[in-house]
Design a protein around this motif. Structure first.
Motif, PDB file in Angstrom:
ATOM      1  N   ILE A 121     -11.300  -6.755 -20.659  1.00 33.66           N
ATOM      2  CA  ILE A 121     -11.179  -5.303 -20.570  1.00 33.66           C
ATOM      3  C   ILE A 121     -10.178  -4.973 -19.470  1.00 33.66           C
ATOM      4  O   ILE A 121     -10.388  -5.304 -18.306  1.00 33.66           O
ATOM      5  N   PRO A 122      -9.047  -4.347 -19.800  1.00 33.84           N
ATOM      6  CA  PRO A 122      -8.032  -4.073 -18.770  1.00 33.84           C
ATOM      7  C   PRO A 122      -8.499  -3.033 -17.774  1.00 33.84           C
ATOM      8  O   PRO A 122      -9.384  -2.216 -18.066  1.00 33.84           O
ATOM      9  N   ASP A 123      -7.926  -3.080 -16.584  1.00 40.05           N
ATOM     10  CA  ASP A 123      -8.219  -2.059 -15.590  1.00 40.05           C
ATOM     11  C   ASP A 123      -7.717  -0.714 -16.097  1.00 40.05           C
ATOM     12  O   ASP A 123      -6.782  -0.635 -16.899  1.00 40.05           O
ATOM     13  N   ALA A 124      -8.326   0.363 -15.608  1.00 39.33           N
ATOM     14  CA  ALA A 124      -7.825   1.695 -15.948  1.00 39.33           C
ATOM     15  C   ALA A 124      -6.413   1.847 -15.396  1.00 39.33           C
ATOM     16  O   ALA A 124      -6.100   1.311 -14.328  1.00 39.33           O
ATOM     17  N   PRO A 125      -5.539   2.533 -16.123  1.00 41.17           N
ATOM     18  CA  PRO A 125      -4.175   2.725 -15.601  1.00 41.17           C
ATOM     19  C   PRO A 125      -4.199   3.505 -14.296  1.00 41.17           C
ATOM     20  O   PRO A 125      -5.089   4.315 -14.051  1.00 41.17           O
ATOM     21  N   VAL A 126      -3.217   3.242 -13.456  1.00 41.82           N
ATOM     22  CA  VAL A 126      -3.092   3.928 -12.174  1.00 41.82           C
ATOM     23  C   VAL A 126      -2.070   5.047 -12.320  1.00 41.82           C
ATOM     24  O   VAL A 126      -0.947   4.824 -12.773  1.00 41.82           O
ATOM     25  N   HIS A 127      -2.477   6.247 -11.954  1.00 47.05           N
ATOM     26  CA  HIS A 127      -1.578   7.407 -11.978  1.00 47.05           C
ATOM     27  C   HIS A 127      -1.271   7.762 -10.523  1.00 47.05           C
ATOM     28  O   HIS A 127      -2.121   8.250  -9.793  1.00 47.05           O
ATOM     29  N   THR A 128      -0.042   7.471 -10.109  1.00 46.47           N
ATOM     30  CA  THR A 128       0.373   7.709  -8.728  1.00 46.47           C
ATOM     31  C   THR A 128       1.148   9.006  -8.640  1.00 46.47           C
ATOM     32  O   THR A 128       2.109   9.228  -9.381  1.00 46.47           O
ATOM     33  N   LEU A 129       0.730   9.869  -7.724  1.00 43.59           N
ATOM     34  CA  LEU A 129       1.397  11.152  -7.488  1.00 43.59           C
ATOM     35  C   LEU A 129       1.965  11.151  -6.073  1.00 43.59           C
ATOM     36  O   LEU A 129       1.232  10.928  -5.110  1.00 43.59           O
ATOM     37  N   VAL A 130       3.251  11.405  -5.966  1.00 46.05           N
ATOM     38  CA  VAL A 130       3.912  11.469  -4.666  1.00 46.05           C
ATOM     39  C   VAL A 130       4.440  12.887  -4.470  1.00 46.05           C
ATOM     40  O   VAL A 130       5.207  13.390  -5.295  1.00 46.05           O
ATOM     41  N   PHE A 131       4.020  13.511  -3.386  1.00 40.03           N
ATOM     42  CA  PHE A 131       4.478  14.870  -3.053  1.00 40.03           C
ATOM     43  C   PHE A 131       5.381  14.777  -1.825  1.00 40.03           C
ATOM     44  O   PHE A 131       4.925  14.437  -0.737  1.00 40.03           O
ATOM     45  N   ILE A 132       6.665  15.063  -2.030  1.00 39.86           N
ATOM     46  CA  ILE A 132       7.654  14.944  -0.959  1.00 39.86           C
ATOM     47  C   ILE A 132       8.008  16.333  -0.437  1.00 39.86           C
ATOM     48  O   ILE A 132       8.433  17.209  -1.200  1.00 39.86           O
ATOM     49  N   ASP A 133       7.842  16.519   0.850  1.00 38.06           N
ATOM     50  CA  ASP A 133       8.101  17.818   1.484  1.00 38.06           C
ATOM     51  C   ASP A 133       9.596  18.106   1.509  1.00 38.06           C
ATOM     52  O   ASP A 133      10.388  17.343   2.065  1.00 38.06           O
ATOM     53  N   LYS A 134       9.985  19.233   0.896  1.00 41.35           N
ATOM     54  CA  LYS A 134      11.391  19.657   0.868  1.00 41.35           C
ATOM     55  C   LYS A 134      11.568  21.016   1.550  1.00 41.35           C
ATOM     56  O   LYS A 134      12.382  21.836   1.136  1.00 41.35           O
ATOM     57  N   THR A 135      10.813  21.234   2.616  1.00 39.51           N
ATOM     58  CA  THR A 135      10.923  22.481   3.360  1.00 39.51           C
ATOM     59  C   THR A 135      11.679  22.229   4.657  1.00 39.51           C
ATOM     60  O   THR A 135      11.915  21.077   5.052  1.00 39.51           O
ATOM     61  N   GLN A 136      12.025  23.304   5.338  1.00 44.75           N
ATOM     62  CA  GLN A 136      12.885  23.172   6.517  1.00 44.75           C
ATOM     63  C   GLN A 136      12.191  22.536   7.714  1.00 44.75           C
ATOM     64  O   GLN A 136      12.852  22.140   8.680  1.00 44.75           O
TER      65      GLN A 136
END
Length: 261
Positions: free
Chosen positions: A32-47
């Protein structure tokens, strides 16, 4: 008939049958394969965050390299990058899904198993290089628009909640100073009004989790907060109560393992 011998024979037979069944179920479990990994990256683009500073750039590149190596390991694993600014929820900058299918080698000979593993590793590493190259490119994107004046980190929460609904193992990385800064009723602006103590931070977080953010269930997402501050930064620059706010809020909404890097 010697009943003692008969009963011992029966006991050995049942024990053997049990061991065979356990071995079968263990083998089935391994397939039974592991559950897929969903990676979310939030990159700050503010001043308030300058990724061109050597310390910040090096730190964030290393984090991206590590997360690709750790989280992309089978077909279906996904990496998405969002930009944090005034319109975070609609600022998806990248979405890639792993296509390398790792072959089941349980019934192969040692030689065939080694060859199959080597082939899979090479394909997987090639995909990881593509993922990393594109993620690092997004790190260098400059935001010269008006959206850099505001920081809507709250808007990342529905993105995480939606990913959690898929049944994937969700891993979240905030590459940000975490200074929420939005105008309007029931919003937070930490530039002008940051929590003054950990007690304030915890109370604000619990209020928000039960109020405007209560519909966002993060479903056990694992969260890393990667701050752009050097170890010698003052508490005025790197306000620990802000981190306390986010740690409490994310945990209240169902995240686990919230960690500051």
């Amino acid at each position: 008939m010697n009943f003692s011998v008969f009963f011992r024979a029966c006991a050995f037979f049942l024990l053997g049958l049990l061991l065979v069944q356990c071995s079968f179920f263990d083998k089935e479990k391994k397939q039974i394969p592991d559950a897929p990994v969903h990676t979310l990256v939030f990159i700050d683009k503010t001043q308030s965050v300058n990724v061109n500073r050597a310390f910040v750039n090096d730190k964030y590149k290393q984090v991206l390299s590590d997360l690709v190596e750790q989280n992309i390991h089978q077909k279906g694993d996904k990496l998405e990058v969002y930009f944090i600014h005034e319109n975070t929820q609609k600022a998806r900058a990248m979405s890639l899904t792993c296509r390398t299918e790792v072959e089941n080698t349980d019934n192969m000979s040692a030689t065939d198993r080694g060859s199959a593993q080597t082939a899979s590793d090479m394909l997987l590493q090639r995909e990881r290089m593509v993922f990393l190259r594109q993620a690092v490119a997004k790190l260098g994107v400059q935001n010269v628009g008006n959206s850099q004046q505001y920081t809507d980190i709250w808007a990342s929460l529905p993105v995480i909640a939606k990913a959690a609904e898929t049944g994937s193992e969700v891993k979240v990385y905030y590459l940000s100073d975490m200074i929420e800064s939005m105008k309007g009723a029931a919003r937070r602006d930490f530039h002008n009004n940051a929590p003054k103590s950990n007690a304030d931070a915890e109370n604000w977080a619990k209020t928000d989790a039960k109020g405007p953010l209560k519909s966002y269930a993060l479903g056990g997402a694992d969260v890393k907060i990667v701050l752009p501050f050097e170890p010698t930064s003052s508490t005025k620059e790197n306000n620990p109560t802000v981190t306390t706010y986010w740690t409490t809020l994310l945990q209240e909404l169902g995240a686990v393992g919230v960690e500051e890097l």
